[in-house]
Write a protein that holds these residues in place. Structure first.
Motif, PDB file in Angstrom:
ATOM      1  N   VAL A   1      -3.023  -3.531   3.816  1.00 54.18           N
ATOM      2  CA  VAL A   1      -2.638  -4.516   2.802  1.00 54.18           C
ATOM      3  C   VAL A   1      -1.367  -5.211   3.284  1.00 54.18           C
ATOM      4  N   ALA A   2      -1.342  -6.537   3.215  1.00 58.83           N
ATOM      5  CA  ALA A   2      -0.141  -7.289   3.577  1.00 58.83           C
ATOM      6  C   ALA A   2       0.858  -7.226   2.432  1.00 58.83           C
ATOM      7  N   LEU A   3       2.103  -6.880   2.735  1.00 60.21           N
ATOM      8  CA  LEU A   3       3.139  -6.710   1.719  1.00 60.21           C
ATOM      9  C   LEU A   3       4.251  -7.740   1.921  1.00 60.21           C
ATOM     10  N   TYR A   4       4.587  -8.443   0.834  1.00 59.06           N
ATOM     11  CA  TYR A   4       5.699  -9.393   0.829  1.00 59.06           C
ATOM     12  C   TYR A   4       6.569  -9.088  -0.384  1.00 59.06           C
ATOM     13  N   ALA A   5       7.875  -9.333  -0.260  1.00 59.26           N
ATOM     14  CA  ALA A   5       8.796  -9.008  -1.351  1.00 59.26           C
ATOM     15  C   ALA A   5       9.934 -10.004  -1.401  1.00 59.26           C
ATOM     16  N   ILE A   6      10.432 -10.242  -2.615  1.00 62.03           N
ATOM     17  CA  ILE A   6      11.694 -10.949  -2.796  1.00 62.03           C
ATOM     18  C   ILE A   6      12.660  -9.997  -3.492  1.00 62.03           C
ATOM     19  N   PRO A   7      13.958 -10.170  -3.273  1.00 67.37           N
ATOM     20  CA  PRO A   7      14.925  -9.265  -3.889  1.00 67.37           C
ATOM     21  C   PRO A   7      15.278  -9.676  -5.313  1.00 67.37           C
TER      22      PRO A   7
ATOM     23  N   THR B   1      12.050  -6.867   6.260  1.00 67.96           N
ATOM     24  CA  THR B   1      12.101  -7.995   7.208  1.00 67.96           C
ATOM     25  C   THR B   1      12.087  -7.566   8.669  1.00 67.96           C
ATOM     26  N   GLU B   2      11.746  -6.317   8.927  1.00 68.08           N
ATOM     27  CA  GLU B   2      11.758  -5.832  10.303  1.00 68.08           C
ATOM     28  C   GLU B   2      10.399  -5.304  10.748  1.00 68.08           C
TER      29      GLU B   2
ATOM     30  N   ILE C   1       4.607   0.783   5.298  1.00 70.74           N
ATOM     31  CA  ILE C   1       4.734   1.764   4.221  1.00 70.74           C
ATOM     32  C   ILE C   1       3.321   2.253   3.944  1.00 70.74           C
ATOM     33  N   GLY C   2       2.923   3.321   4.627  1.00 74.43           N
ATOM     34  CA  GLY C   2       1.531   3.737   4.528  1.00 74.43           C
ATOM     35  C   GLY C   2       0.629   2.629   5.058  1.00 74.43           C
ATOM     36  N   GLY C   3      -0.296   2.171   4.223  1.00 68.96           N
ATOM     37  CA  GLY C   3      -1.182   1.084   4.616  1.00 68.96           C
ATOM     38  C   GLY C   3      -0.585  -0.293   4.444  1.00 68.96           C
ATOM     39  N   TYR C   4       0.584  -0.388   3.836  1.00 66.47           N
ATOM     40  CA  TYR C   4       1.226  -1.687   3.601  1.00 66.47           C
ATOM     41  C   TYR C   4       2.004  -2.105   4.855  1.00 66.47           C
ATOM     42  N   ARG C   5       1.792  -3.339   5.284  1.00 66.83           N
ATOM     43  CA  ARG C   5       2.460  -3.869   6.464  1.00 66.83           C
ATOM     44  C   ARG C   5       3.291  -5.076   6.072  1.00 66.83           C
TER      45      ARG C   5
END
Length: 559
Positions: free
Chosen positions: A141-147, A164-165, A169-173
Motif C-alpha cells: 500500500v502506498a502511504l502519504y502523510a501531512i503533519p 520522507t526517507e 511500515i510493514g506493507g506500507y511504503r
C-alpha cells in the motif's frame, strides 16, 4: 524465518502497546505546553519545510487504473486499542458495510497528527509504526502523510525521518520527499495535500511545487484538497481563518481551470460533513483515527467559508450546512456529562494537583486577609488563563467564564477553611483527610466549568480531552472511477479491547486479531464529491435555543 509474533508480549511484537494519553495529567500538561511553546517560537526562525523543500519531488502518479480506492485517516497515534482497531479495519481485504462491499485502499493518506502527545521518534515507534505494521505486515500500500500540529512539536524532525526517507511500515511504503505532496488520480482527479505549519502561511517552495503540479492539469480537472485543520469552523469569530485555503484554491488550482469539490481534514477527532448550499463543495472532517473523541454538539449548523473580511472585502462567500456528524450531537452531549466520573478516574495526577492547590489556598485563607487576597488573585488569574479560545482571539466570554471559574475555586477553598475552623484540634491528620476530599471537589468543579464553557465555545477541547473517550472512531474510504469520487465514511461505535496473536496467519494477514469481531458501519451513505449540496429552500434556519432543546430532548429520550 517468519516475524509473526507468537503472543502479545513486547518482545514478540517489537513494540509496547500504549495506553491513551492522559491529557490533563500534570506531566503531560507541562510537557506538551513546553513543546508547543518552543515549536511555535523556534518554528518562526527555523522552518523545516524550507530545509527539505529543496529535495526533488515529482507528482506521484496513481492514474493508471480505471478504479482507485483511497483510505483517509487522521489523528491516529494515541492509545493502542483505538489506533489498532482502525488500522486493522483498513488492512482487511474488504469491508462489508451498509450493503456495500468496499475493497482495501491501495493508497493510504494520513491527514495529520500521526502521533501523540508530541512528535518524537519513540512515540512514532510505539503509537503509530508498531500498530500499523502489525495490522498490515505485507500487503503493498502506498502511504502519504501531512503533519498536524503535534507532528510539528519537535520541529518536524521525527515526521521527516518517518515519512520522507523511503521507509516502510510493514506493507506500507512511503514515497514523498517533503511534508506535502500531489497525487495524480484516475479520470482527471488529483489530490493535493498541504503542510500549513501551525496554520501559518505556506512557504514559497511549497507554493512553487503545487504550481508546477497544477501545470499538468487541464481545465475542468477536479482536486481533493487535504489540509491539517478545519479552518472553516472558525470564520464566524475570525473571518480570515479560511483565507489561506481560499487563496491557494484561487491562485493555484482555479488559475489553471481546476475545481475543488472536496476538502478533507482531521484535527478534530470526530466526523463532520458540511455541504455547500446550492453548490458542489463538501467540507469533511474525519479525525477519528485513534485519538480521544471530540465533541460534535458544539458544531455550528451553518457556516460561511470564505467570509468577507477587511483584507478580503470582495471574497466570494460560500454558505455551508451541516449534513452529518459522528457521533450524533445528542450522543456527544451525553458524553459531556461523563466528565464528573471520567476526569478524576482517568487523571489521578490532576486530582492530586487540585488537592495541593486547594490545600495551599485553604491554608492561605486561614492565615488572614492579606494571604486571602493573594490566593484569590492567583486563582482568578489561573481561571482566566485556563479559559483560552483554542482558535481565534479571546473575547469577553473567555474572561467572564474564566473569572467565574476562578471565583468558584476561591469559594471552594474558603468553604474548606470555614469547615476546618470548626475543629477544636487541627493536626496533620486533619489536612491529610482534607487533601483527597478537596482534590476531588476541585476536580469536579473543573468538570462543571468545562461542561458549561464547552457549550459556550470556550475550552472546547479540554472537556473531551479529560475524558479520553476511545470509542466512536472513523475513517474514509474513497473510490475514484469514471463516475467521479465517492466518499464512504466508516464509523466504529466500539473499538476492540481484547486481542489475540495470530502466529499461523498468512504473510499479509494481520498479526493481531480482535477476540470479539469489530463491527464497522457507514456513518452516512456514500456521497459523490461532485454532486450539488442542499438548496437554501430545503434547509430552513433554526433558532439556536430551539436547536439546543432539540438536542437535549433527543439525548434524554435515548437514556
Amino acid at each position: 524465518m517468519s516475524r509473526r509474533p507468537k503472543d502479545l508480549t513486547p518482545e514478540q511484537l517489537r513494540f509496547v502497546p500504549q495506553k491513551p494519553v492522559r491529557w490533563l495529567s500534570p506531566r503531560t500538561l507541562i510537557d506538551t505546553s513546553m513543546r508547543f511553546g518552543l515549536a511555535r517560537v523556534f518554528g518562526g526562525y527555523v522552518d523545516k519545510r524550507e530545509i527539505i523543500g529543496n529535495r526533488p519531488q515529482p507528482v506521484y502518479d496513481h492514474s493508471g487504473a480505471e478504479e482507485l480506492w483511497i483510505d483517509y485517516v487522521a489523528d491516529i497515534g494515541d492509545g493502542f486499542n483505538a489506533t489498532y482497531s482502525i488500522a486493522y479495519l483498513m488492512a482487511q481485504d474488504e469491508l462489508e458495510v451498509g450493503g456495500e462491499r468496499l475493497p482495501r485502499g491501495s493508497v493510504l493518506v494520513m491527514g495529520g497528527d500521526e502521533v501523540y502527545p508530541a512528535g518524537d521518534w519513540v512515540e512514532y515507534e510505539q503509537r503509530m509504526k508498531g500498530p500499523y505494521e502489525a495490522a498490515n505486515p505485507g500487503c503493498p500500500v502506498a502511504l502519504y502523510a501531512i503533519p498536524g500540529n503535534h507532528d510539528w512539536f519537535d520541529g518536524l524532525t521525527a515526521f521527516a525521518r518517518q515519512f520522507t526517507e523511503g521507509r516502510t511500515i510493514g506493507g506500507y511504503r512511503t514515497f514523498q520527499k517533503r511534508s506535502y505532496y500531489a497525487l495524480n488520480l484516475p479520470h482527471r482527479w488529483w489530490l493535493f495535500a498541504l503542510d500549513a505549519q501551525f496554520d501559518t502561511h505556506l512557504d514559497q517552495n511549497q507554493i512553487e511545487y503545487f504550481r508546477r503540479a497544477a501545470e499538468q492539469m487541464q481545465p475542468g480537472d477536479q482536486v481533493i484538497l487535504c489540509v491539517a485543520q478545519p479552518s472553516w469552523l472558525w470564520t464566524a469569530e475570525d473571518p480570515r481563518s479560511f483565507d489561506r485555503i481560499d487563496h491557494f484554491i484561487r491562485d493555484v488550482i482555479a488559475a489553471r481551470g481546476g475545481r475543488v469539490p472536496l476538502i478533507l481534514t482531521g484535527d478534530r477527532h470526530h466526523y463532520a460533513h458540511y455541504s455547500e448550499v446550492d453548490g458542489v463543495r463538501h467540507l469533511v472532517g474525519a479525525g477519528g483515527g485513534g485519538a480521544y473523541l471530540s465533541p460534535t454538539h458544539t458544531l455550528p449548523e451553518e457556516l460561511t467559508a470564505p467570509r468577507k473580511s477587511v483584507p478580503e472585502p470582495d471574497a466570494p462567500e460560500r454558505e455551508f450546512r451541516l449534513t452529518q456528524t459522528y457521533p450524533s450531537k445528542a450522543k456527544s452531549m451525553g458524553y459531556a456529562f461523563g466528565i464528573f466520573a471520567r476526569l478524576p478516574w482517568l487523571n489521578k495526577g490532576f486530582v492530586a494537583l487540585m488537592a495541593v492547590v486547594s490545600l495551599i489556598a485553604t491554608v492561605s485563607i486561614l492565615e488572614g486577609t492579606g494571604t486571602t487576597v493573594a490566593v484569590a488573585a492567583v486563582l482568578l488569574g489561573a481561571g482566566v488563563g485556563f479559559a483560552h479560545p483554542g482558535q481565534g482571539r479571546r473575547t469577553s466570554r473567555h474572561y467572564i467564564l474564566g473569572g467565574l471559574h476562578g471565583l468558584a475555586q476561591v469559594a471552594l477553598s474558603w468553604t474548606g477553611a470555614q469547615i476546618i475552623k470548626q475543629f477544636d484540634d487541627v493536626s496533620l491528620w486533619t489536612y491529610l483527610v482534607y487533601l483527597p476530599l478537596a482534590g476531588l471537589a476541585g476536580t469536579w468543579l473543573v468538570g462543571l466549568y468545562l461542561v458549561v464553557a464547552n457549550r459556550l465555545g470556550v475550552n472546547a477541547n479540554e472537556l473531551f480531552a479529560g475524558m479520553s473517550v476511545i470509542d466512536q472512531k472513523c475513517f474514509l474510504r474513497i473510490r475514484v472511477d469514471a463516475n467521479g469520487a465517492t466518499v464512504y465514511p466508516i464509523g466504529l461505535d466500539r473499538v476492540g479491547r481484547q486481542w489475540a496473536a495470530d502466529p499461523e496467519g498468512g504473510e499479509t494477514d494481520s498479526w493481531i486479531k480482535p477476540v470479539t469481531p469489530l463491527k464497522p458501519r457507514l456513518i452516512e451513505p456514500g456521497f459523490a464529491a461532485s454532486h450539488p449540496g442542499p438548496s437554501a429552500a430545503s434547509l430552513p434556519r433554526q433558532n439556536p435555543v430551539r436547536r439546543f432543546m432539540a438536542q437535549a430532548g433527543e439525548w434524554f429520550s435515548s437514556r
